[in-house]
Write an enzyme that holds these catalytic residues in place. Structure first.
Site, PDB file in Angstrom:
ATOM      1  N   VAL A  85       0.996  -0.864   0.409  1.00 23.23           N
ATOM      2  CA  VAL A  85      -0.101   0.292   0.095  1.00 23.23           C
ATOM      3  C   VAL A  85       0.730   1.200  -0.344  1.00 23.23           C
ATOM      4  CG1 VAL A  85      -2.182   1.081   1.049  1.00 23.23           C
ATOM      5  CG2 VAL A  85      -1.601  -0.808   1.390  1.00 23.23           C
ATOM      6  N   VAL A  87       0.620   5.409  -1.406  1.00 24.69           N
ATOM      7  CA  VAL A  87       0.934   6.803  -1.811  1.00 24.69           C
ATOM      8  C   VAL A  87       1.428   8.002  -2.527  1.00 24.69           C
ATOM      9  CG1 VAL A  87      -1.372   8.196  -2.021  1.00 24.69           C
ATOM     10  CG2 VAL A  87      -1.764   6.707  -0.898  1.00 24.69           C
ATOM     11  N   ARG A  93      -3.413  12.433   0.731  1.00 26.87           N
ATOM     12  CA  ARG A  93      -4.299  12.904   1.764  1.00 26.87           C
ATOM     13  C   ARG A  93      -5.467  13.398   0.389  1.00 26.87           C
ATOM     14  NH1 ARG A  93      -1.626  11.519   4.820  1.00 26.87           N
ATOM     15  NH2 ARG A  93      -0.864  11.893   6.553  1.00 26.87           N
ATOM     16  N   GLY A  95      -7.764  11.251  -0.842  1.00 22.81           N
ATOM     17  CA  GLY A  95      -8.574   9.984  -0.379  1.00 22.81           C
ATOM     18  C   GLY A  95      -8.843   8.978  -1.323  1.00 22.81           C
ATOM     19  N   LEU A  96      -7.737   8.739  -1.858  1.00 18.24           N
ATOM     20  CA  LEU A  96      -6.808   7.693  -2.899  1.00 18.24           C
ATOM     21  C   LEU A  96      -7.220   5.726  -1.827  1.00 18.24           C
ATOM     22  CD1 LEU A  96      -4.546   8.687  -5.221  1.00 18.24           C
ATOM     23  CD2 LEU A  96      -6.833   8.884  -5.575  1.00 18.24           C
ATOM     24  N   LEU A  97      -5.919   6.408  -0.587  1.00 15.91           N
ATOM     25  CA  LEU A  97      -6.667   4.832   0.263  1.00 15.91           C
ATOM     26  C   LEU A  97      -7.289   4.627   0.498  1.00 15.91           C
ATOM     27  CD1 LEU A  97      -4.904   2.607   1.826  1.00 15.91           C
ATOM     28  CD2 LEU A  97      -4.375   4.581   3.414  1.00 15.91           C
ATOM     29  N   TYR A 126      -5.244   2.714  10.093  1.00 15.83           N
ATOM     30  CA  TYR A 126      -5.225   1.567   9.663  1.00 15.83           C
ATOM     31  C   TYR A 126      -7.360   0.950  10.809  1.00 15.83           C
ATOM     32  CZ  TYR A 126      -2.449   0.432   5.554  1.00 15.83           C
ATOM     33  OH  TYR A 126      -1.405   0.921   5.297  1.00 15.83           O
ATOM     34  N   PHE A 414       4.345  -9.281   6.134  1.00 17.50           N
ATOM     35  CA  PHE A 414       4.029  -9.850   3.910  1.00 17.50           C
ATOM     36  C   PHE A 414       3.151  -8.170   3.639  1.00 17.50           C
ATOM     37  CE2 PHE A 414       0.796 -10.925   7.665  1.00 17.50           C
ATOM     38  CZ  PHE A 414      -0.552 -10.019   7.302  1.00 17.50           C
TER      39      PHE A 414
END
Length: 414
Positions: A85, A87, A93, A95-97, A126, A414
């Site tokens: 993961v 960006v 900041r 909103g893509l995640l 998370y 992982f």
């Protein structure tokens, strides 16, 4: 910013890998070998990129893959493991995640995954997606001269033996040994063939080059493999030509206390070695107490590690076993709407079902994730305001029900 979030095409893999590497601050270079290695194992339906609508450039990356998580009692639960993961710093900041995560969790639920797992690089991210820290790790540095161990006694005292082996032997005996380990270690995840290839240098990525290491196998008196250690060492000498080398353990798995003790004894008996770094272990690992002087092992890392996000509460709670009998009615809040509802857990039978009975505990799905593997305390979460008691005594019962005698341990990143 307008962006197209979608699974990537195979032709887009080089740019996607470059985005991952840039996000993790490793390198901007992607080799043909990197692309070929990843493409050979990659599930492109679960490899997602966010593409800037103006430039068409991949500016965010996300990947998931099938995994099995061992839960208390030894069951293997199907999970969607999230990894890679990132960006780009130019597009944070925006909103893509959140978009990628929402798509992934909905897809994982539709696939029938019971839960989702990840190793969080940053703590604050998370929890807002329903994940809770579920298994922690500790690392010790052992001051070998202070242990009280006799370096002349490197051989196991139980009739077993330690053999130094090569990478090919590790690929032969390691997978079966690990299967035995994960069947009895809640928090462990499965290792596929590629894991063993990367761990032994058969495959390699340019941004994570393989470093030669040593492998030690413990065999019982009957010749059965019961433990394996992978380790490397530095080359440090003082001005007075005195060796002060440090062994760093990459992996140490054992299915008996005798095998584990023998491997630590061996590592602490190697000539020229004055320090042993244990690598990430369970917080209640036996290694300090296996030394005549436990104070010779000092903790250098103590942190959260494996995070869990429940997607199917009925199947998740029904898959594990519980320390004591009792019934609890849980009101689970889930902002994403994937796992919210009221559930009745019968810890005696292990049955879980949706119910209309009055709730006895109220908690967010992230708090339930923290409780799930037995590492966290319901009493602690209540004190922190993350669990609300709706029936007197419910918090104490939940604490007794969910906690496990040994803490969970996930040996793998992982």
């Amino acid at each position: 910013m307008s962006a197209d979030v979608r699974p990537i095409a195979e032709s887009e893999l080089p740019e996607w890998l470059r985005t991952v590497n840039t996000g993790f601050l490793t390198t901007a270079r992607v080799t043909d070998s990197d692309v070929a290695q990843r493409a050979k194992h990659n599930d492109f339906t679960r490899t997602v990129g966010a593409f800037d609508s103006e430039t068409g450039r991949c500016v965010a990356a996300f990947r998931s893959f099938a995994q099995e998580l061992t839960v208390p009692g030894g069951a293997f639960v199907p999970s969607s493991a999230v990894s890679n993961v990132g960006v780009l710093p130019t597009h944070r900041r925006q909103g893509l995640l959140s978009r990628m995560m929402a798509d992934e969790l909905a897809a994982a639920k539709a696939r029938g995954d019971v839960l989702s797992t990840l190793i969080a690089a940053e703590y604050p991210i998370y929890g807002r997606y329903g994940y809770g820290p579920a298994a922690s790790v500790s690392e010790w540095e052992i001051d070998v001269p202070r242990t009280g161990l006799d370096p002349r006694l490197a051989a196991p005292v139980d009739g077993g033996r330690i053999d130094l082996v090569d990478a090919a032997e590790v690929r032969r005996v390691g997978p079966e040994l690990h299967e035995r380990l994960r069947a009895r270690t809640h928090g462990a995840v499965n290792r596929n063939e590629r894991w063993w290839n990367l761990a032994t240098g058969l495959e390699e990525m340019s941004y994570r080059p393989y470093k030669e290491q040593f492998f030690a196998v413990y065999r019982t008196a009957a010749g059965e493999v019961a433990g394996l250690a992978a380790y490397g060492a530095d080359d440090h000498w003082t001005d007075a030509k005195v060796p002060q080398n440090t062994v760093r353990v990459k992996d140490l798995i054992a299915v008996t206390p005798q095998a584990e003790r023998a491997l630590w004894q061996f590592l602490c008996s190697i000539d020229w070695v004055t320090r042993v770094r244990t690598g990430y272990r369970a917080p209640d690992d036996l290694v300090p107490q296996m030394l005549p002087d436990p104070r010779s092992a000092r903790i250098v890392t103590a942190a959260d590690f494996l995070w869990v996000r429940l997607l199917d509460v009925v199947r998740a709670l029904g898959a594990r076993t519980y320390a004591v009998p009792g019934t609890l009615v849980l009101e689970v809040a889930d902002a994403a709407g994937l796992s919210d509802g009221r559930y009745r857990l019968d810890a005696g039978t292990g049955a879980c079902e949706r119910t209309e009975r009055p709730a006895e505990l109220s908690l967010d799905v992230s708090a339930l994730g923290s409780l799930y593997l037995g590492d966290e305390s319901a009493v602690r979460l209540a004190a922190l305001g993350r669990v609300s008691e709706l029936r007197p005594g419910a918090v104490e019962l939940a604490d007794a029900v969910f906690r496990t005698a040994r803490r969970p341990w996930c040996p793998d990143v992982f």
